[in-house]
Design an enzyme around this catalytic site. Sequence first.
Site, PDB file in Angstrom:
ATOM      1  N   HIS A   1       0.833  -1.203   0.000  1.00  0.00           N
ATOM      2  CA  HIS A   1       0.000   0.000   0.000  1.00  0.00           C
ATOM      3  C   HIS A   1       0.870   1.258   0.000  1.00  0.00           C
ATOM      4  O   HIS A   1       0.566   2.233   0.683  1.00  0.00           O
ATOM      5  CB  HIS A   1      -0.894   0.018   1.256  1.00  0.00           C
ATOM      6  CG  HIS A   1      -1.962  -1.020   1.250  1.00  0.00           C
ATOM      7  ND1 HIS A   1      -2.702  -1.339   2.372  1.00  0.00           N
ATOM      8  CD2 HIS A   1      -2.442  -1.807   0.267  1.00  0.00           C
ATOM      9  CE1 HIS A   1      -3.577  -2.287   2.061  1.00  0.00           C
ATOM     10  NE2 HIS A   1      -3.433  -2.591   0.801  1.00  0.00           N
TER      11      HIS A   1
ATOM     12  N   ASN B   1      -6.851   0.686   3.446  1.00  0.00           N
ATOM     13  CA  ASN B   1      -6.459   0.293   2.088  1.00  0.00           C
ATOM     14  C   ASN B   1      -6.663   1.460   1.109  1.00  0.00           C
ATOM     15  O   ASN B   1      -7.623   2.205   1.217  1.00  0.00           O
ATOM     16  CB  ASN B   1      -7.284  -0.901   1.623  1.00  0.00           C
ATOM     17  CG  ASN B   1      -7.650  -1.832   2.762  1.00  0.00           C
ATOM     18  OD1 ASN B   1      -8.340  -1.417   3.697  1.00  0.00           O
ATOM     19  ND2 ASN B   1      -7.206  -3.040   2.726  1.00  0.00           N
TER      20      ASN B   1
HETATM   21  C1  LIG Z   1      -2.460  -9.562  -1.819  1.00  0.00           C
HETATM   22  C2  LIG Z   1      -2.992  -8.203  -2.108  1.00  0.00           C
HETATM   23  C3  LIG Z   1      -4.077  -7.720  -1.384  1.00  0.00           C
HETATM   24  C4  LIG Z   1      -4.553  -6.435  -1.602  1.00  0.00           C
HETATM   25  N1  LIG Z   1      -5.670  -6.030  -0.940  1.00  0.00           N
HETATM   26  C5  LIG Z   1      -6.147  -4.788  -1.122  1.00  0.00           C
HETATM   27  C6  LIG Z   1      -7.356  -4.371  -0.495  1.00  0.00           C
HETATM   28  O1  LIG Z   1      -8.047  -5.147   0.168  1.00  0.00           O
HETATM   29  N2  LIG Z   1      -7.768  -3.087  -0.689  1.00  0.00           N
HETATM   30  C7  LIG Z   1      -7.049  -2.204  -1.439  1.00  0.00           C
HETATM   31  O2  LIG Z   1      -7.457  -1.054  -1.533  1.00  0.00           O
HETATM   32  N3  LIG Z   1      -5.918  -2.588  -2.061  1.00  0.00           N
HETATM   33  C8  LIG Z   1      -5.465  -3.855  -1.936  1.00  0.00           C
HETATM   34  N4  LIG Z   1      -4.338  -4.255  -2.618  1.00  0.00           N
HETATM   35  C9  LIG Z   1      -3.611  -3.260  -3.425  1.00  0.00           C
HETATM   36  C10 LIG Z   1      -4.358  -2.980  -4.734  1.00  0.00           C
HETATM   37  O3  LIG Z   1      -4.379  -4.119  -5.528  1.00  0.00           O
HETATM   38  C11 LIG Z   1      -3.681  -1.799  -5.402  1.00  0.00           C
HETATM   39  O4  LIG Z   1      -3.843  -0.672  -4.567  1.00  0.00           O
HETATM   40  C12 LIG Z   1      -4.264  -1.467  -6.777  1.00  0.00           C
HETATM   41  O5  LIG Z   1      -4.220  -2.551  -7.651  1.00  0.00           O
HETATM   42  C13 LIG Z   1      -3.507  -0.275  -7.357  1.00  0.00           C
HETATM   43  O6  LIG Z   1      -4.015   0.021  -8.623  1.00  0.00           O
HETATM   44  P1  LIG Z   1      -3.118   0.712  -9.746  1.00  0.00           P
HETATM   45  O7  LIG Z   1      -3.928   0.666 -10.991  1.00  0.00           O
HETATM   46  O8  LIG Z   1      -2.674   2.030  -9.263  1.00  0.00           O
HETATM   47  O9  LIG Z   1      -1.792  -0.157  -9.851  1.00  0.00           O
HETATM   48  P2  LIG Z   1      -1.545  -1.680 -10.202  1.00  0.00           P
HETATM   49  O10 LIG Z   1      -2.746  -2.513  -9.924  1.00  0.00           O
HETATM   50  O11 LIG Z   1      -0.287  -2.060  -9.537  1.00  0.00           O
HETATM   51  O12 LIG Z   1      -1.325  -1.674 -11.793  1.00  0.00           O
HETATM   52  C14 LIG Z   1      -0.201  -1.065 -12.368  1.00  0.00           C
HETATM   53  C15 LIG Z   1       0.052  -1.697 -13.728  1.00  0.00           C
HETATM   54  O13 LIG Z   1       1.109  -0.988 -14.395  1.00  0.00           O
HETATM   55  C16 LIG Z   1       1.885  -1.920 -15.112  1.00  0.00           C
HETATM   56  N5  LIG Z   1       3.211  -1.341 -15.378  1.00  0.00           N
HETATM   57  C17 LIG Z   1       4.211  -1.097 -14.477  1.00  0.00           C
HETATM   58  N6  LIG Z   1       5.273  -0.572 -15.120  1.00  0.00           N
HETATM   59  C18 LIG Z   1       4.944  -0.468 -16.436  1.00  0.00           C
HETATM   60  C19 LIG Z   1       5.619   0.020 -17.591  1.00  0.00           C
HETATM   61  N7  LIG Z   1       6.872   0.519 -17.542  1.00  0.00           N
HETATM   62  N8  LIG Z   1       4.978  -0.040 -18.786  1.00  0.00           N
HETATM   63  C20 LIG Z   1       3.706  -0.527 -18.897  1.00  0.00           C
HETATM   64  N9  LIG Z   1       3.033  -0.999 -17.813  1.00  0.00           N
HETATM   65  C21 LIG Z   1       3.634  -0.970 -16.609  1.00  0.00           C
HETATM   66  C22 LIG Z   1       1.930  -3.136 -14.199  1.00  0.00           C
HETATM   67  O14 LIG Z   1       2.253  -4.284 -14.933  1.00  0.00           O
HETATM   68  C23 LIG Z   1       0.501  -3.154 -13.638  1.00  0.00           C
HETATM   69  O15 LIG Z   1      -0.345  -3.947 -14.435  1.00  0.00           O
HETATM   70  C24 LIG Z   1      -3.886  -5.570  -2.512  1.00  0.00           C
HETATM   71  C25 LIG Z   1      -2.836  -6.064  -3.288  1.00  0.00           C
HETATM   72  C26 LIG Z   1      -2.406  -7.370  -3.106  1.00  0.00           C
HETATM   73  C27 LIG Z   1      -1.332  -7.904  -4.014  1.00  0.00           C
END
Ligand SMILES: Cc1cc2nc3c(=O)[nH]c(=O)nc-3n(C[C@H](O)[C@H](O)[C@H](O)COP(=O)(O)OP(=O)(O)OC[C@H]3O[C@@H](n4cnc5c(N)ncnc54)[C@H](O)[C@@H]3O)c2cc1C
Length: 574
Positions: free
Chosen positions: A503, A546
């Site tokens: 997080h 979260n």
């Molecule tokens: C076990 C686990 C439990 C969780 N539980 C919770 C929960 O209960 N509640 C909660 O709020 N959050 C939880 N989370 C966290 C939550 O999943 C994240 O906060 C959320 O997915 C963030 O969204 P995002 O789109 O910002 O980033 P991400 O989901 O991390 O997506 C980022 C994407 O960017 C891509 N990327 C990175 N670098 C590059 C690049 N150079 N070029 C192209 N693509 C790239 C990655 O491959 C990824 O697909 C949990 C996570 C895990 C693993």
Amino acid sequence: MVFRLQPGALNHYLQTPAEQRSQDERSHIIKTDVVIAGSGPVAATYARIILEEHPTARVTMVEIGAQDGKILGGHHKNSVKYQKDIDAFVNVIKGALQTVSVPPEDSYLPTLGGDAWTTNKKQVFHGSNPNQVPNKNLKSSGITRTVGGMATHWTCNCPTPHEEEIVHNPIPKAERDVLYERAAKLLNIHPNEYNDSIRHTIVKETLLKGLKSRDNSIVNMPLAVERRKDNPDYVTWSGANTVLGDIEQYGDRFQLLTETRVTNLVRPMLDGLPVGEDIRAVQVRNLHNNEDYFILADAFVVACGAIGTPQILFNSDIRPQPLGRYLCEQSIAFCQIVLKRQLIDLIPNNPEWKKRVEEHHKAFPNDPLHIPYNDPEPQVQISYSHDFPWHCQVHRDAFSYGDVGPRADSRLIVDLRFFGKQEISVDNRVRFGPDDEKRVGNWLPGVTDIYGLPQPTFEVTRSAKDQDNDHNLMKDMCDVANLLGAYLPGSNPQFMEPGLALHITGTTRIGKDPKTSVANPESRVWDFQNLWVGGNGCIPDSTACNPTKTSVMIAIKGARALIHYLEKKNKSQY
Ligand SMILES: Cc1cc2nc3c(=O)[nH]c(=O)nc-3n(C[C@H](O)[C@H](O)[C@H](O)COP(=O)(O)OP(=O)(O)OC[C@H]3O[C@@H](n4cnc5c(N)ncnc54)[C@H](O)[C@@H]3O)c2cc1C
């Protein structure tokens, strides 16, 4: 032959009349209106709002990972297999997380035979980070590189932070409330999908009875989940696909490039230096054939997670002082308990459950436990409060740790996860290189991650106040655990390795002051007209709860600002 873009290639392309451009140049340029880097729930928020609220804009999403299933960014836990066997999902999560920063191990082998190759120098294996100081590392911090990002495996808990957790967010409260409501719809959040569960009811009522002064804080977890109407034994967890909605309806307006790395954002060059407030293109690399492409667009969003987003900015020479700083990560205290005998023995006497329990015993006469096999798991939250400033999940779910295996009957197990805040400090950060290229000191330059981007290095320590808070949090978790049962052997109260909360916030924080933030309240990067950042890194606060709902909330505002920018730009062209 592999096509690699040379420095200045964009300038050359832009300054060369169309008929004089080479075939290679033409075939390695893609044109769209908006490029979104990443495909997690925050990137999906930008895509959804832009496609829905702008009449014509075309969106190209670029993701470094592969699409793992038929559904674009779907949650892997929706498979019947994992709903029947939650422990098996632990391995999916382990496989999904690639560690961010691993210092090289001591690789001296004293018993190695004399004729084997060896060295006196510290060995740097591909992917290890010689610049990482071990005691400043977030050792368990990971990145999930797949279509849908971490939301392909997340727990889906989506609380709204307590007011004390929102101190620096520049979006006014009234506006935040409206945006949070929209975020809840996009993520399909429902707090009551576990109300019929025997275990959920037992756990919640025991906590309400035992923690009378905190009864306002004891609530159902607000989960991004919906119980299936066709078979209520199962649920549908939300993923990036839920946020995107019916993407097919937009036809050619939406395009997804997978296993394609966003390398850097490109500005026109003058005398070898990037100039202007406009990004003209992103440079991407197809990881299959290693060829480089430019994607030309009017607006750009980088939503690659709290590490990937500042990494791309750094690699694009966009390095404002706050980039990567003000990093906060939560501590986690964890234990598992086996529910108390007296709580279990009361189940058959409850008139509401009597029939279900009798039917279960009829179908499975050898099962001594009064809990039907299809009874859903508990999903209770003890929310952050002024006197107990931490976030608590009392539930049963898979993480990268905490599988029960054959040690006990999973129906009796409850997981306790308590998340602690971290004080905001400008010195807590992730960095991608030396602060001053001319004075690198002990810094080993040129280290990259296994994808070829600048290696992230953590410099994070917990303050004395954080440690005090963690101590109180641990004591509270033990008190709560004692209300419910006895510790499962092997899962006694413990702090988990730093970074495991996944997080991280603050690394591209929004704010009103460019000296302490990377982007403005609309998530537009300071000094740029057409560049937005998204993700948990935008959260400027130290939160215990979260982050995803808050990041989606911030992204909705960002996406609308981007639409406004496109409209203004279109008008000025006529
Ligand atoms: C076990 C686990 C439990 C969780 N539980 C919770 C929960 O209960 N509640 C909660 O709020 N959050 C939880 N989370 C966290 C939550 O999943 C994240 O906060 C959320 O997915 C963030 O969204 P995002 O789109 O910002 O980033 P991400 O989901 O991390 O997506 C980022 C994407 O960017 C891509 N990327 C990175 N670098 C590059 C690049 N150079 N070029 C192209 N693509 C790239 C990655 O491959 C990824 O697909 C949990 C996570 C895990 C693993």
